[in-house]
Each structure stands twice: as C-alpha cells, then as structure tokens.
Write an enzyme that holds these catalytic residues in place. Structure first.
Site, PDB file in Angstrom:
ATOM      1  N   TRP A  78       7.768   2.662  -1.921  1.00  0.00           N
ATOM      2  CA  TRP A  78       6.590   2.304  -2.780  1.00  0.00           C
ATOM      3  C   TRP A  78       5.359   2.183  -2.168  1.00  0.00           C
ATOM      4  O   TRP A  78       5.157   1.367  -1.155  1.00  0.00           O
ATOM      5  CB  TRP A  78       7.081   1.002  -3.480  1.00  0.00           C
ATOM      6  CG  TRP A  78       8.400   1.436  -4.331  1.00  0.00           C
ATOM      7  CD1 TRP A  78       9.019   2.222  -4.703  1.00  0.00           C
ATOM      8  CD2 TRP A  78       8.664   0.254  -5.613  1.00  0.00           C
ATOM      9  NE1 TRP A  78      10.242   2.056  -5.601  1.00  0.00           N
ATOM     10  CE2 TRP A  78      10.029   0.618  -6.062  1.00  0.00           C
ATOM     11  CE3 TRP A  78       8.280  -1.044  -5.960  1.00  0.00           C
ATOM     12  CZ2 TRP A  78      10.702   0.104  -7.162  1.00  0.00           C
ATOM     13  CZ3 TRP A  78       8.960  -1.736  -6.862  1.00  0.00           C
ATOM     14  CH2 TRP A  78      10.128  -1.389  -7.493  1.00  0.00           C
TER      15      TRP A  78
ATOM     16  N   ARG B 152      -4.679   6.838  -2.664  1.00  0.00           N
ATOM     17  CA  ARG B 152      -5.649   7.258  -3.449  1.00  0.00           C
ATOM     18  C   ARG B 152      -5.546   8.750  -4.164  1.00  0.00           C
ATOM     19  O   ARG B 152      -4.810   9.534  -3.422  1.00  0.00           O
ATOM     20  CB  ARG B 152      -7.032   7.170  -3.117  1.00  0.00           C
ATOM     21  CG  ARG B 152      -7.451   8.521  -2.211  1.00  0.00           C
ATOM     22  CD  ARG B 152      -8.682   8.167  -1.267  1.00  0.00           C
ATOM     23  NE  ARG B 152      -9.126   9.633  -0.785  1.00  0.00           N
ATOM     24  CZ  ARG B 152     -10.115   9.420   0.369  1.00  0.00           C
ATOM     25  NH1 ARG B 152     -10.394   8.563   0.669  1.00  0.00           N
ATOM     26  NH2 ARG B 152     -10.387  10.598   0.645  1.00  0.00           N
TER      27      ARG B 152
ATOM     28  N   GLN C 213       1.807   8.463   7.490  1.00  0.00           N
ATOM     29  CA  GLN C 213       2.007   7.453   6.384  1.00  0.00           C
ATOM     30  C   GLN C 213       3.382   7.585   6.022  1.00  0.00           C
ATOM     31  O   GLN C 213       3.965   8.783   5.816  1.00  0.00           O
ATOM     32  CB  GLN C 213       1.206   7.301   5.636  1.00  0.00           C
ATOM     33  CG  GLN C 213      -0.402   6.611   6.018  1.00  0.00           C
ATOM     34  CD  GLN C 213      -1.530   6.517   4.975  1.00  0.00           C
ATOM     35  OE1 GLN C 213      -1.415   7.190   4.097  1.00  0.00           O
ATOM     36  NE2 GLN C 213      -2.287   5.313   5.402  1.00  0.00           N
ATOM     37  N   HIS C 214       4.122   6.671   5.375  1.00  0.00           N
ATOM     38  CA  HIS C 214       5.680   6.786   4.938  1.00  0.00           C
ATOM     39  C   HIS C 214       5.549   7.893   3.817  1.00  0.00           C
ATOM     40  O   HIS C 214       6.662   8.862   4.045  1.00  0.00           O
ATOM     41  CB  HIS C 214       5.937   5.371   4.503  1.00  0.00           C
ATOM     42  CG  HIS C 214       6.011   4.374   5.470  1.00  0.00           C
ATOM     43  ND1 HIS C 214       6.288   3.095   5.357  1.00  0.00           N
ATOM     44  CD2 HIS C 214       5.973   4.447   6.927  1.00  0.00           C
ATOM     45  CE1 HIS C 214       6.424   2.480   6.560  1.00  0.00           C
ATOM     46  NE2 HIS C 214       6.270   3.364   7.269  1.00  0.00           N
TER      47      HIS C 214
ATOM     48  N   GLU D 145      10.548  -1.431   0.018  1.00  0.00           N
ATOM     49  CA  GLU D 145       9.486  -2.059  -0.606  1.00  0.00           C
ATOM     50  C   GLU D 145      10.187  -3.061  -1.854  1.00  0.00           C
ATOM     51  O   GLU D 145       9.840  -4.273  -2.086  1.00  0.00           O
ATOM     52  CB  GLU D 145       8.293  -1.670  -1.186  1.00  0.00           C
ATOM     53  CG  GLU D 145       7.276  -1.287  -0.068  1.00  0.00           C
ATOM     54  CD  GLU D 145       7.739   0.066   0.556  1.00  0.00           C
ATOM     55  OE1 GLU D 145       7.077   0.502   1.664  1.00  0.00           O
ATOM     56  OE2 GLU D 145       8.665   0.813   0.263  1.00  0.00           O
TER      57      GLU D 145
ATOM     58  N   GLU E 159     -14.897   4.497   0.357  1.00  0.00           N
ATOM     59  CA  GLU E 159     -13.665   3.785   0.918  1.00  0.00           C
ATOM     60  C   GLU E 159     -14.207   2.480   1.313  1.00  0.00           C
ATOM     61  O   GLU E 159     -15.292   1.865   1.199  1.00  0.00           O
ATOM     62  CB  GLU E 159     -13.083   4.711   2.183  1.00  0.00           C
ATOM     63  CG  GLU E 159     -11.997   5.361   1.669  1.00  0.00           C
ATOM     64  CD  GLU E 159     -10.910   4.816   1.281  1.00  0.00           C
ATOM     65  OE1 GLU E 159     -10.706   3.469   1.176  1.00  0.00           O
ATOM     66  OE2 GLU E 159      -9.815   5.682   0.878  1.00  0.00           O
TER      67      GLU E 159
END
Length: 488
Positions: free
Chosen positions: A167, A171, A188-189, A230, A279
C-alpha cells in the site's frame, strides 16, 4: 486517544475542534480548490472541505490539506496525530517515536468483510460508466501536465505470487476518463512489484483508494521495510485489524470504509507521458517522463463521496509533516538498531525534507567511550545512507539535545553557530541521487549519483545559553513569571 476508522469521522473530529473550513459556495473544477488548499497551507488555516464543485454531481466533495499543520496553535501536529490514532496534542518527536515503536511490534492482519456490507461498494460502476470525468479532480498547479488523480490516495498492488501486498502513495495523473499515468520508480516498492509483472509479460492489477481511514493514507506515505505489509502495520497502530473487502473486478483486498476505489490494470510498458508536477521541494515542475498507463475498468464509491487531496509545494503540506515524520522514524529505527545513542531524529518542516537532524544525548561520550564526534558522524552516515528512504535526504546534522529541534528559530540558531565554515563534516561521495531533491546539478541527476554530507555540530564543551531559562537564578525567573505581564 481515538482511532478514526473512516475519513468522515476524522473530518467530524477536526470540525469539532475548529479545524475545518467549510467552502459551500461553488468553486470551479480547475484550479480554485487547489489554490484555496495551497493558501490554507501557507497561512495555517483550517482544512478546506469543498461542498460544491462545478461540473460534478451534487454531493461529491473535495477535502484539502488532510494531514498538514493544524490551525490550532496549541497542537500544531494534531492532524497527523489524530490520523494515526494518537492524542491531538502529541509533539512531533512523540509521533516519530510511535511510528518507530510500532515497527518492533507484531502486525495485526486485516479482516475481510462481506462485500454486501462494505461502504465502499454502495455504488458500483462498470464499463463506460467507470469514468473519471464524473469526479472532482482539479489541476493541482498551473504548470502541471494534467489533473492529478492521486496525491493522497493509496495504491494497492501485490506480487504475482501474492506473497507481498504493498500500500503506497505515488502521484498519478489523469489522462482521460479511462486512463491515468503514474510515476513508478524502479527502486520503490511499487516499482519492484511492477517489474515482477513486467517479467511475466502481464499487466499489473491495481486499486487506487481515495479517502480510506486516515491512518491508511498516512502509512501509505511513509517508509517501512520491503515485504512488510502496510495493512498489518496500520493494525498495530490502530490496535485493531483494518476491515477490508474483496475488490469487484480484480484479486485485491481494499479498505471497506474507503470513499472511492478505482480498479484496473497497469501496462507493462512506459507508454504514456507523466508530468510535470509541482513537488514537495517547493518549485513548479518542469519536463515529463514516460511512465506506465493505469487503465480504469471499475469504480466503486460511497454515497456522496469525498476525494482528499494534497497540493504539494512550499512548506508546509503533508510532504513536510507526515512524510517527513515517517522518514525521521525510519532513520531513528535504523540508528537505534545499530546501537547508537539517539534521542530523536527530526526533519524540520521548512527544510522541505532536505535536512535531517539526528539528536544525541548529553552523555553520548560516556555511552561511546573513545569515539570522537567525527567518528560518530561517520558511523551515522554509514548507517543511514544504506537505507532506501535516505535517498531523499542530502544533508544530515548531528546535534546536541540542548534545544528543541521542532522549533525552527532554535534550529537556525544552532546550525548558524555550530556548523563550522569548512571543517567538521563527513562527505559521502557517489551516493544514489534521484530528481526529487532540488540541490543537485543536472549531470548528477543524469548519472543518478552525487554527494551527501553529515555535519558534526556537537559541542566539545557545553555552553550555557544566554536565555531566560539559563541566564538567571531560579528565584529571579520565578518572580518574573509570577508577576507577568509586568504592567499589572
């Protein structure tokens, strides 16, 4: 302390403490909700709840600034604390401690409810009816590449073998009513899981969840170890399992109390342009990149749904509160696991996640006999810069615990008076660099490598402060306080 199991009970609680700004007049569907939300961050006003957005069906609402600084000056971190089920008057370091401590407790897995009982399935849209155009998705900033359909929602994906469910927040830009394009970073995961589906040549099933329980949104935006779920971690924070329900069209479980759930598959190619986007560093975006397409196949939602949004930019928004606290908790966890004496770790909101303060106790030399401050700074950098989360942090300051790291005025005073102009720093060359931090040169972004630094600001001799607290005898201080204000 109260855990809020859905977004609406959380909004009601904020409203009861005067931290909701009800916007009942009609606002345009393009920029106005975002502009109001951005201003609310910058003047620290109540969080805006938009009841009347032009171009969408009556009843659809937008909710801005869900986890930014509270308008209550006596409890500035109330939105983050309450989102996590903590007391609204928690300090920032107390929230960091709670996030770190939960990582060492057994997870509480979610429980599946019957689909017929799920609030998120009150309305089920399939085929052409499953269209993003019916929802109030504004432009976040003037120079963005499109309307951003995800700024505070949770993306749910899992590995093809089903052993790892992730989870996360990333963006995602709306392309049209049936397509979105999302930023998927390989390290990233979500990027790791997408890569596994690409190897199989199969599109990745996803669910994009808007408006789940606030803790879900918060935990989706902070780092926890890879292959940890998560949902289990959220259960630990809540002290109870997260209720989930099977998605309508894909093999994923989604939070049962969510406001909106978008289901579909992600392409195996980077076949659509995403960006630019303004950002967390505080600058409007420039340029775009090829990213995978998120195809919209089914949408479910509650009656009169609420779509939350975070409009990133200059401090202070959710990137500088919740995400910064999550990164600080990650750093604190790893440093303590390395058996280093750490009081707390803190990222000042106004640093836009470019500074990390590592606070050590006054007696650290007794706890680490024979270790110099430079050696301690070296060791801290060696621990931190191996972690995934620290890819975002270019500058670390090792500081004494004789000031309040959450008070920016004190932080500026300490760093101004204790950072040596040229020495007392440990530079770590050839570290991993991504484009989100704003302080590197273009050639460093291109090769993905650059320097990071740990500043040793530790005092060799403790100096008393020329302050009210330390500059006068206790009896004098008490007499002053007893007679304050002095014009009585």
């Amino acid at each position: 302390m109260t855990y809020y199991g859905d977004l609406r009970s959380y909004i009601d609680a904020l409203d009861a403490m005067g931290d909701i700004m009800h916007v009942t007049r009609e606002v345009d569907g393009d920029f106005e909700p975002s502009a109001i939300t951005r201003r609310s961050y910058e003047i620290q006003s109540p969080a805006p709840l938009f009841h009347n957005v032009a171009g969408v069906a009556p009843g659809f609402r937008l909710f801005g600034a869900p986890a930014s600084l509270s308008s209550r000056q006596d409890m500035p971190y109330a939105r983050v604390a309450m989102s996590l089920g903590l007391a609204p008057d928690c300090t920032g370091p107390q929230i960091v401690e709670a996030l770190s401590a939960a990582r060492h407790k057994p997870g509480i897995p979610p429980v599946r409810e019957a689909s017929s009982d799920a609030l998120c399935h009150q309305n089920i849209l399939r085929g052409e009816d499953a269209n993003l155009d019916r929802f109030p998705i504004p432009f976040a900033h003037d120079k963005d590449g499109g309307r951003y359909a995800n700024t505070w929602g949770t993306l749910i994906v899992k590995t093809p073998d089903g052993k790892w469910v992730n989870w996360s927040i990333a963006r995602v830009m709306k392309v049209d009513g049936k397509r979105m394009v999302g930023l998927i970073v390989p390290s990233q995961h979500i990027g790791q899981i997408w890569t596994e589906w690409v190897k199989l040549g199969q599109p990745m099933p996803y669910a994009l969840v808007q408006g789940p329980a606030p803790a879900i949104s918060c935990v989706s935006g902070i780092p926890i170890p890879a292959h940890a779920d998560e949902a289990d971690y959220i259960g630990t924070l809540a002290g109870e399992p997260v209720p989930v329900v099977k998605a309508v069209s894909i093999d994923l479980d989604v939070p049962a109390t969510a406001e909106i759930v978008i289901e579909g598959h992600v392409s195996i190619n980077r076949d659509c342009q995403e960006g630019p986007y303004g950002e967390y560093g505080g600058y409007l975006g420039e340029g775009s990149s090829a990213q995978p397409t998120f195809h919209v196949e089914t949408i479910t939602h509650r009656d009169d749904p609420i779509w939350p949004m975070s409009i990133t930019g200059r401090p202070t928004d959710e990137s500088h509160t919740l995400w910064a606290m999550g990164l600080a908790a990650d750093a604190l966890t790893y440093l303590r696991e390395a058996e280093l004496p750490i009081v707390t770790a803190w990222i000042p909101e106004d640093s836009t996640v470019h500074w990390l303060l590592v606070v050590v106790p006054q007696n650290w030399r007794e706890l680490l006999p024979g270790v110099t401050s430079k050696a301690l700074a070296q060791r801290i950098g060696e621990v931190l810069f191996k972690t995934d989360a620290m890819v975002f942090i270019p500058k670390v300051y090792v500081v004494d615990d004789d000031f309040d790291p959450t008070n920016l005025r004190e932080v500026v005073w300490v760093l101004s008076t204790r950072v040596h102009p040229v020495g007392r720093r440990v530079v770590f060359d050839d570290q991993r660099v991504i484009r989100l931090p704003q302080c590197y040169e273009e050639e460093e972004y291109v090769v993905g490598r650059g320097a990071k630094v740990v500043f040793d600001t530790l005092q060799t001799t403790r100096h008393l402060h020329a302050s009210f607290e330390q500059g006068y005898p206790e009896a004098v201080r008490q007499r002053v306080l007893d007679n304050w204000p002095m014009d009585r």
